[in-house]
Design an enzyme around this catalytic site. Structure first.
Site, mmCIF file in Angstrom:
data_model
loop_
_atom_site.group_PDB
_atom_site.id
_atom_site.type_symbol
_atom_site.label_atom_id
_atom_site.label_comp_id
_atom_site.label_asym_id
_atom_site.label_seq_id
_atom_site.Cartn_x
_atom_site.Cartn_y
_atom_site.Cartn_z
ATOM 1 N N GLU A 200 5.033 9.383 -15.954
ATOM 2 C CA GLU A 200 3.807 9.025 -16.664
ATOM 3 C C GLU A 200 3.376 10.210 -17.515
ATOM 4 O O GLU A 200 2.473 10.977 -17.173
ATOM 5 C CB GLU A 200 2.701 8.637 -15.674
ATOM 6 C CG GLU A 200 1.484 8.047 -16.360
ATOM 7 C CD GLU A 200 0.357 7.713 -15.408
ATOM 8 O OE1 GLU A 200 -0.708 7.285 -15.893
ATOM 9 O OE2 GLU A 200 0.520 7.886 -14.196
ATOM 10 N N LYS B 85 1.439 8.520 6.768
ATOM 11 C CA LYS B 85 1.794 7.748 5.573
ATOM 12 C C LYS B 85 1.151 6.365 5.541
ATOM 13 O O LYS B 85 1.742 5.401 5.061
ATOM 14 C CB LYS B 85 3.321 7.658 5.445
ATOM 15 C CG LYS B 85 3.960 9.029 5.303
ATOM 16 C CD LYS B 85 5.446 9.021 5.525
ATOM 17 C CE LYS B 85 5.975 10.453 5.525
ATOM 18 N NZ LYS B 85 7.385 10.541 5.906
ATOM 19 N N ASP C 65 7.113 15.754 0.954
ATOM 20 C CA ASP C 65 7.405 14.372 1.306
ATOM 21 C C ASP C 65 6.455 13.496 0.502
ATOM 22 O O ASP C 65 5.267 13.390 0.817
ATOM 23 C CB ASP C 65 7.192 14.162 2.812
ATOM 24 C CG ASP C 65 7.668 12.795 3.283
ATOM 25 O OD1 ASP C 65 7.709 11.870 2.452
ATOM 26 O OD2 ASP C 65 7.973 12.654 4.478
ATOM 27 N N HIS D 112 -2.874 6.655 -24.186
ATOM 28 C CA HIS D 112 -1.587 6.190 -23.682
ATOM 29 C C HIS D 112 -0.702 5.686 -24.820
ATOM 30 O O HIS D 112 0.504 5.937 -24.830
ATOM 31 C CB HIS D 112 -1.806 5.081 -22.638
ATOM 32 C CG HIS D 112 -2.051 5.599 -21.263
ATOM 33 N ND1 HIS D 112 -1.083 5.624 -20.290
ATOM 34 C CD2 HIS D 112 -3.163 6.141 -20.695
ATOM 35 C CE1 HIS D 112 -1.582 6.147 -19.176
ATOM 36 N NE2 HIS D 112 -2.846 6.471 -19.403
#
Length: 349
Positions: A35, A166, A242, A337
């Protein structure tokens, strides 16, 4: 592994970012992402930090990695009685953990009982490692000891989901997991106007309406922010973390105040899970990036990982500030963008 076994992700260094508080420095930070507009957004926030007297002030409120185990009893009364005895044996539990690792240290414990199930959430200090494997090994040693010391209990699981790893949960947002860091900045009114093209009043209003009320309507779990996950993922990938830990890492609260026209802007991140040693840090590009960040210096145990967490929090603040400023102006986000990511003709293709 060969070079073809790696998935290249575009990376850019953003900064300098001015830091004070836990560390006083000016740093550039690596962000690995597809991105590409994110680089420009964070870069704008970084420039704002250089225009403020103390830059971004970061405070580490706490640090711990957690692992929960699941033990099974015949009933709730048996589980409760065992839990009380376990609490009284806390010094012995600390000794068990110390014997499992040179760096692991048991620093706390909480419990939950559901029916005949006993969930124990252990909190560990893990030095400069993020501590996933270290805490699992320590939890394994604790489980073996408890099953021997408490014959009324049986093994359930080495991970009982009360950690929580997570997953976005209330327990992590309240108690923290990893480094709990607050990043703050005071932006002069003139800088808000000239560089962010908005006003303190509009930013404060948008934060309440979007981050607080909007998240409440969406059912967010003790979280109120615009896009912490964007910056954290890019930073985690660039520094060998991670990446799945952005799930809990994205929980956090953005808080703004109008201080005599100046903008007080803060990001509270209770779950920054980073390490400067351990799994993933052996890759050459990761080692180089950590060294460039000043996170491979000969410091007391834990200091390098705290530095890395502070930089991560500062990067999040830069991106959060820039995005919220853009959102106060109708059309600015899409124009940015379109200009930086793709041609106008491709939109909607």
């Amino acid at each position: 592994m060969t070079e073809s076994d790696y998935a290249p992700v575009p990376l850019a260094w953003i900064g300098p970012i001015r830091l004070s508080g836990e560390i006083t420095d000016e740093v550039t930070a690596p962000l690995a992402t597809y991105e590409s507009p994110l680089w420009a957004s964070v870069r704008r926030g970084a420039r704002i930090s250089m225009l403020c007297e103390n830059g971004i002030t970061a405070t580490v409120l706490g640090e711990m990695m957690t692992r929960s185990i699941l033990l099974v009893a015949d009933g709730a009364a048996t589980a409760h009685a065992a839990a009380q005895r376990i609490r009284h044996s806390y010094p012995r539990l600390r000794a068990v953990v110390a014997a499992s690792s040179r760096f692991a240290e048991l620093t706390g414990m909480t419990q939950q009982i559901a029916g005949n199930l006993l969930f124990l959430r252990f909190e560990f200090g893990t030095g400069d490692a993020s501590g996933h494997n270290m805490t699992t090994l320590a939890a394994e040693h604790l489980t073996d000891y408890l099953l021997m010391a408490e014959p009324t209990l049986r093994y359930g699981s080495i991970s009982g989901n009360y950690c929580t790893d997570k997953k976005a949960t209330a327990v992590n947002a309240i108690l923290g997991r990893g480094k709990n860091v607050v990043a703050e900045i005071r932006v002069p009114a003139a800088v808000v106007d000239e560089r962010l093209h908005t006003s303190t009043e509009r930013l404060v209003e948008l934060n309440v309406r979007k981050n607080l009320i909007g998240t409440l309507l969406a059912g967010g779990i003790r979280s109120a922010n615009a896009h912490y996950a964007n910056m954290l993922l890019a930073f985690y990938v660039a520094t060998g973390q991670d990446a799945a830990n952005i799930v809990e890492g994205s929980q956090g609260i953005t808080h703004l105040e109008d201080r005599a026209g100046d903008l007080y802007f803060s990001c509270t991140l209770p779950n920054i899970i980073v390490g400067t040693i351990g799994n993933g840090k052996h890759h050459e590009f990761v080692a180089e990036n950590l060294a460039r960040l000043g996170c491979r210096e000969p410091r007391p145990v834990g200091a390098n990982s705290r530095r890395l967490a502070v930089i991560a929090a500062a990067v999040v603040l830069c991106g959060e500030l820039s995005l919220l400023a853009a959102l106060t102006n109708n059309g600015e986000l899409m124009r940015a963008h379109t200009r930086m990511e793709r041609a106008t003709s491709e939109i909607g293709a």
